[in-house]
Design a protein around this motif. Structure first.
Motif, PDB file in Angstrom:
ATOM      1  N   GLN A 173      -1.060  -7.458  -9.640  1.00 57.19           N
ATOM      2  CA  GLN A 173      -0.752  -8.678  -9.405  1.00 57.19           C
ATOM      3  C   GLN A 173       0.375  -9.153  -8.218  1.00 57.19           C
ATOM      4  OE1 GLN A 173       3.004  -8.147 -12.375  1.00 57.19           O
ATOM      5  NE2 GLN A 173       2.587  -9.428 -14.281  1.00 57.19           N
ATOM      6  N   VAL A 174       0.052  -7.870  -7.624  1.00 58.13           N
ATOM      7  CA  VAL A 174       0.551  -7.573  -6.290  1.00 58.13           C
ATOM      8  C   VAL A 174       0.236  -8.410  -5.209  1.00 58.13           C
ATOM      9  CG1 VAL A 174       1.661  -7.210  -4.330  1.00 58.13           C
ATOM     10  CG2 VAL A 174       3.203  -7.060  -6.550  1.00 58.13           C
ATOM     11  N   LYS A 175      -1.384  -7.531  -5.442  1.00 58.88           N
ATOM     12  CA  LYS A 175      -2.488  -7.480  -5.166  1.00 58.88           C
ATOM     13  C   LYS A 175      -3.517  -8.728  -5.063  1.00 58.88           C
ATOM     14  CE  LYS A 175      -6.085  -6.390  -3.348  1.00 58.88           C
ATOM     15  NZ  LYS A 175      -6.761  -6.916  -1.090  1.00 58.88           N
ATOM     16  N   THR A 176      -3.381  -9.316  -5.636  1.00 54.29           N
ATOM     17  CA  THR A 176      -3.807 -11.395  -6.501  1.00 54.29           C
ATOM     18  C   THR A 176      -2.487 -12.007  -5.579  1.00 54.29           C
ATOM     19  OG1 THR A 176      -4.289 -10.600  -8.870  1.00 54.29           O
ATOM     20  CG2 THR A 176      -3.588 -13.148  -8.623  1.00 54.29           C
TER      21      THR A 176
ATOM     22  N   MET B 261       0.637  -1.001  -0.239  1.00 57.86           N
ATOM     23  CA  MET B 261       0.033  -0.377   0.035  1.00 57.86           C
ATOM     24  C   MET B 261       0.835   1.017   0.171  1.00 57.86           C
ATOM     25  SD  MET B 261      -3.090  -1.648   2.356  1.00 57.86           S
ATOM     26  CE  MET B 261      -4.066  -0.027   2.323  1.00 57.86           C
ATOM     27  N   ASN B 262       1.628   1.194   1.080  1.00 58.04           N
ATOM     28  CA  ASN B 262       2.860   2.656   0.641  1.00 58.04           C
ATOM     29  C   ASN B 262       3.649   2.519  -0.584  1.00 58.04           C
ATOM     30  OD1 ASN B 262       2.183   3.437   3.874  1.00 58.04           O
ATOM     31  ND2 ASN B 262       3.418   1.888   4.561  1.00 58.04           N
TER      32      ASN B 262
ATOM     33  N   VAL C   1       3.185   5.952  -3.068  1.00 55.16           N
ATOM     34  CA  VAL C   1       4.015   6.675  -2.969  1.00 55.16           C
ATOM     35  C   VAL C   1       4.043   6.685  -5.184  1.00 55.16           C
ATOM     36  CG1 VAL C   1       6.694   6.980  -3.367  1.00 55.16           C
ATOM     37  CG2 VAL C   1       5.313   6.204  -0.600  1.00 55.16           C
ATOM     38  N   ILE C   2       4.320   5.662  -5.524  1.00 58.20           N
ATOM     39  CA  ILE C   2       4.094   5.501  -7.012  1.00 58.20           C
ATOM     40  C   ILE C   2       3.674   6.716  -7.446  1.00 58.20           C
ATOM     41  CG2 ILE C   2       3.901   4.393  -8.672  1.00 58.20           C
ATOM     42  CD1 ILE C   2       6.591   3.984  -7.623  1.00 58.20           C
ATOM     43  N   SER C   3       1.589   5.964  -7.104  1.00 56.07           N
ATOM     44  CA  SER C   3       0.706   7.003  -7.753  1.00 56.07           C
ATOM     45  C   SER C   3       0.304   8.712  -7.149  1.00 56.07           C
ATOM     46  CB  SER C   3      -0.231   6.490  -6.919  1.00 56.07           C
ATOM     47  OG  SER C   3      -1.258   7.601  -6.912  1.00 56.07           O
ATOM     48  N   SER C   4       1.377   9.467  -6.453  1.00 55.63           N
ATOM     49  CA  SER C   4       1.619  10.684  -5.675  1.00 55.63           C
ATOM     50  C   SER C   4       2.325  11.120  -6.909  1.00 55.63           C
ATOM     51  CB  SER C   4       1.771  10.525  -4.780  1.00 55.63           C
ATOM     52  OG  SER C   4       1.150  10.264  -3.255  1.00 55.63           O
ATOM     53  N   SER C   5       3.517  10.810  -7.092  1.00 56.02           N
ATOM     54  CA  SER C   5       4.681  10.896  -8.265  1.00 56.02           C
ATOM     55  C   SER C   5       4.248  11.003  -9.529  1.00 56.02           C
ATOM     56  CB  SER C   5       5.952   9.965  -8.259  1.00 56.02           C
ATOM     57  OG  SER C   5       5.391   8.512  -8.796  1.00 56.02           O
ATOM     58  N   SER C   6       2.512  10.322  -9.587  1.00 50.09           N
ATOM     59  CA  SER C   6       2.690  11.348 -11.036  1.00 50.09           C
ATOM     60  C   SER C   6       2.635  12.400 -11.066  1.00 50.09           C
ATOM     61  CB  SER C   6       1.186  10.209 -11.421  1.00 50.09           C
ATOM     62  OG  SER C   6       0.156  11.021 -10.262  1.00 50.09           O
TER      63      SER C   6
END
Length: 184
Positions: A58-61, A27-28, A32-37
């Motif tokens: 994939q990771v969620k799966t 989640m963290n 962070v990746i999403s915020s970097s957009s």
């Protein structure tokens, strides 16, 4: 097969801790990746964020599969704990064990038949002793039969549990995470 419920519980606690830790990192990281957009927005970033979105799914799966694995362990603990806290059973020996019980019951039954065949009229002085011994053998036969039935039930329940657990394990589809390729 040998099952130690305490060891299984320890394994589940460790697994649960790992899943929670992994989920928190997941989640963290993707937050962070999403915020970097907001700071990086060009043609390369679009490809990168698309790859990250795929990887996130994939990771969620994988996390969901780990929870499924944990639920299998929880099921095992719950069901086996009904039987005992430490089990050692060889399902392959079921027929041999039941056959041995049947032979033992057969021998007890033969003793009962022998005692029943003795004429109490011919030996009146030992008639009470013979009747008492015959009653003891009948009681023993019933106890051994009850023990055999309980053991057979335990074997059958264990086989059912193992079949159910194997089906659940076969349903797991743990995926290998692929590496992200490309230059970003």
């Amino acid at each position: 097969m040998e099952i130690h419920i305490d060891k299984l519980k320890t394994t589940v606690l460790q697994l649960n801790h790992c899943i929670e830790e992994y989920e928190e990192i997941y989640m963290n990281f993707y937050h962070v990746i999403s915020s970097s957009s907001f700071f990086w927005n060009d043609n390369r970033s679009k490809k990168f964020y698309e790859a990250m979105y795929t990887e996130k799914n994939q990771v969620k799966t994988v996390i969901d599969e780990l929870y499924s694995l944990k639920s299998i362990y929880d099921y095992m603990i719950g069901e086996y704990e009904k039987i005992g806290t430490r089990l050692q059973i060889q399902l392959s020996e079921k027929q041999n064990v039941i056959h041995s019980f049947d032979q033992y019951i057969e021998k007890i039954h033969s003793c009962i038949q022998i005692l029943h065949a003795i004429s109490l009229d011919m030996y009146p002085e030992v008639a009470p002793l013979l009747t008492e011994e015959q009653s003891k053998f009948i009681k023993l036969e019933q106890q051994v039969q009850k023990l055999k039935d309980q053991l057979l039930e335990l074997f059958n329940k264990t086989e059912e549990l193992e079949n159910h657990i194997n089906k659940e394990i076969n349903r797991l589809q743990i995926q290998k995470l692929s590496e992200i390729e490309g230059e970003y």
